[in-house]
Write a protein that holds these residues in place. Structure first.
Motif, PDB file in Angstrom:
ATOM      1  N   SER A 297       0.834  -1.214   0.000  1.00  0.00           N
ATOM      2  CA  SER A 297       0.000   0.000   0.000  1.00  0.00           C
ATOM      3  C   SER A 297       0.860   1.252   0.000  1.00  0.00           C
ATOM      4  O   SER A 297       0.554   2.243  -0.685  1.00  0.00           O
ATOM      5  CB  SER A 297      -0.926  -0.003   1.223  1.00  0.00           C
ATOM      6  N   ASN A 298       1.964   1.219   0.780  1.00  0.00           N
ATOM      7  CA  ASN A 298       2.866   2.375   0.822  1.00  0.00           C
ATOM      8  C   ASN A 298       3.525   2.608  -0.537  1.00  0.00           C
ATOM      9  O   ASN A 298       3.682   3.754  -0.972  1.00  0.00           O
ATOM     10  CB  ASN A 298       3.936   2.154   1.887  1.00  0.00           C
ATOM     11  N   PHE A 301       1.000   4.213  -2.786  1.00  0.00           N
ATOM     12  CA  PHE A 301       0.855   5.626  -2.408  1.00  0.00           C
ATOM     13  C   PHE A 301       2.011   6.458  -2.946  1.00  0.00           C
ATOM     14  O   PHE A 301       1.799   7.542  -3.514  1.00  0.00           O
ATOM     15  CB  PHE A 301       0.788   5.747  -0.886  1.00  0.00           C
ATOM     16  N   GLN A 302       3.245   5.974  -2.788  1.00  0.00           N
ATOM     17  CA  GLN A 302       4.408   6.726  -3.236  1.00  0.00           C
ATOM     18  C   GLN A 302       4.397   6.917  -4.748  1.00  0.00           C
ATOM     19  O   GLN A 302       4.776   7.987  -5.251  1.00  0.00           O
ATOM     20  CB  GLN A 302       5.698   6.017  -2.813  1.00  0.00           C
ATOM     21  N   HIS A 304       1.696   7.075  -6.749  1.00  0.00           N
ATOM     22  CA  HIS A 304       0.667   8.077  -7.094  1.00  0.00           C
ATOM     23  C   HIS A 304       1.081   9.472  -6.626  1.00  0.00           C
ATOM     24  O   HIS A 304       0.874  10.472  -7.342  1.00  0.00           O
ATOM     25  CB  HIS A 304      -0.674   7.691  -6.478  1.00  0.00           C
ATOM     26  N   PHE A 305       1.638   9.544  -5.414  1.00  0.00           N
ATOM     27  CA  PHE A 305       2.064  10.842  -4.882  1.00  0.00           C
ATOM     28  C   PHE A 305       3.167  11.438  -5.748  1.00  0.00           C
ATOM     29  O   PHE A 305       3.165  12.646  -6.028  1.00  0.00           O
ATOM     30  CB  PHE A 305       2.556  10.678  -3.443  1.00  0.00           C
TER      31      PHE A 305
END
Length: 394
Positions: A297-298, A301-302, A304-305
């Motif tokens: 998940s992290n 997130f990274q 997409h961020f």
């Protein structure tokens, strides 16, 4: 022939002058980087964090356990036992964690470079502001001299009765205004020098440049953005965060493997004992639960961020670049237009020869000076925007 020789010499000396000025500004920024207390503190913090990261991949301390059991009912001698053991994670975990630590150390370096860049960017803003003030002060000193000449002539004409008190007072007020403006600029200059001195660890910064050192025209947008991507630490940080997230996922998968234990054991009673080695393995049922899912998940997130942040940074870059192009176009038009206007020296000469009245002189003078001031302001804005676009070079 003489004119051609002069032009050739000017063409040879101009790049040398620009290089010398550029070297002065580069030396000022280098000096600030070396003396700035904030950067010193950040370097120490970076180094301590790197050492702290290295310590996270050490083996656990070995464990020694001893038993001595003299009490109780027994016919044999007292029972003794001791053991020395070493536990460790699955061996591949250490190599994976080492790679992640290297990535984290690189991230710390990029964080420092990003903060260093921000501080030097602010320092260069102050330097460009100081160059702008130096130019203004140089122009204002000439204006005050002209105003003083006009006042002296007005006093002479007033004494002779050739002009009235109103024209005399106008000349005096004009001289006072120029004097106040010069004092205002000099106060601003001193305050700016104090700010640079503070950034330089309390040491005086000397910057007497009155001309900007970079060329006005930038390269094409796509080419410049490519260089930004390759050199800007803020963009590199986004990529580095992804690398760390990927390595964290590999580490989480590795930590799902069992831990190992090995050791030496000796036990027995007086006259009889047993000794040997032993080994153990953990059963990874609970400790790594959901860690792999969290790492995945992290990583998502990274990714997409990073994409979103890069888009924001590119949008800001485009705005600044288009703003730069617009300022450059207007500045070129201003310079071309002002080159065809009568300058202040010709106006003063016409006034001294009595070809124009003081009111005509004053009105033309104010129009010309406002145009010059606007051009200087526009030039300053252009170089400040250029400084933002070229921040990756600091």
């Amino acid at each position: 022939m003489r004119r051609i020789t002069v032009l050739i010499l000017y063409g040879c000396l101009l790049p040398m002058l620009g290089y010398a000025q550029s070297s002065v500004l580069t030396e000022v920024l280098r000096e600030i980087e070396g003396n700035n207390e904030t950067l010193r503190a950040m370097r120490s913090h970076r180094d301590s964090k790197k050492k702290e990261l290295q310590s996270t991949n050490n083996l656990p301390d070995p464990q020694f356990i001893g038993f001595y059991l003299p009490w109780g009912e027994h016919e044999t001698g007292n029972y003794t036992e001791f053991q020395l053991s070493q536990s460790l994670e699955f061996p591949t975990v250490y190599s994976t964690r080492k790679k992640m630590i290297n990535q984290q150390a690189m991230q710390l370096e990029l964080e420092y470079q990003s903060k260093r860049q921000a501080l030097l960017l602010q320092a260069k803003r102050h330097c460009l502001e100081l160059i702008y003030l130096n130019k203004q002060i140089g122009i204002e000193q000439e204006r005050m001299k002209q105003a003083q000449r006009v006042l002296q002539q007005a006093e002479s004409l007033y004494t002779k009765g050739e002009i009235g008190i109103l024209d005399h007072n106008k000349a005096k007020v004009t001289w006072l205004q120029e004097q106040f403006q010069l004092e205002k600029l000099e106060n601003t200059q001193q305050n700016l020098q104090r700010q640079l001195q503070s950034m330089n660890g309390g040491k005086t910064v000397t910057l007497d440049l009155q001309e900007y050192v970079s060329p006005k025209l930038l390269e094409r947008k796509d080419s410049l953005w490519q260089k930004v991507q390759e050199n800007d630490p803020a963009l590199k940080q986004l990529e580095q965060q992804q690398f760390i997230a990927e390595q964290q996922l590999k580490l989480s998968k590795g930590q799902a493997l069992p831990d190992l234990t090995a050791g030496f054991n000796r036990q027995g009673i007086d006259g009889a004992h047993y000794a040997g080695i032993y080994a153990g393995i953990s059963i990874p049922l609970w400790s790594s639960r959901n860690k792999v899912k969290a790492a995945k998940s992290n990583l998502t997130f990274q990714e997409h961020f990073s994409d979103a942040r890069k888009m924001e940074m590119y949008t800001d870059f485009e705005k600044q670049y288009h703003n730069y192009q617009s300022l450059y176009k207007m500045l070129m038009q201003y310079e071309e237009t002002l080159s065809g206007l009568d300058n202040e020296a010709l106006l003063l000469q016409a006034y001294e020869l009595g070809e124009i009245s003081f009111l005509e002189y004053y009105m033309e003078l104010q129009f010309h000076r406002k145009a010059v001031d606007k051009m200087l302001e526009m030039e300053h804005q252009l170089y400040q925007v250029q400084n933002e676009l070229l921040r990756f070079t600091l």
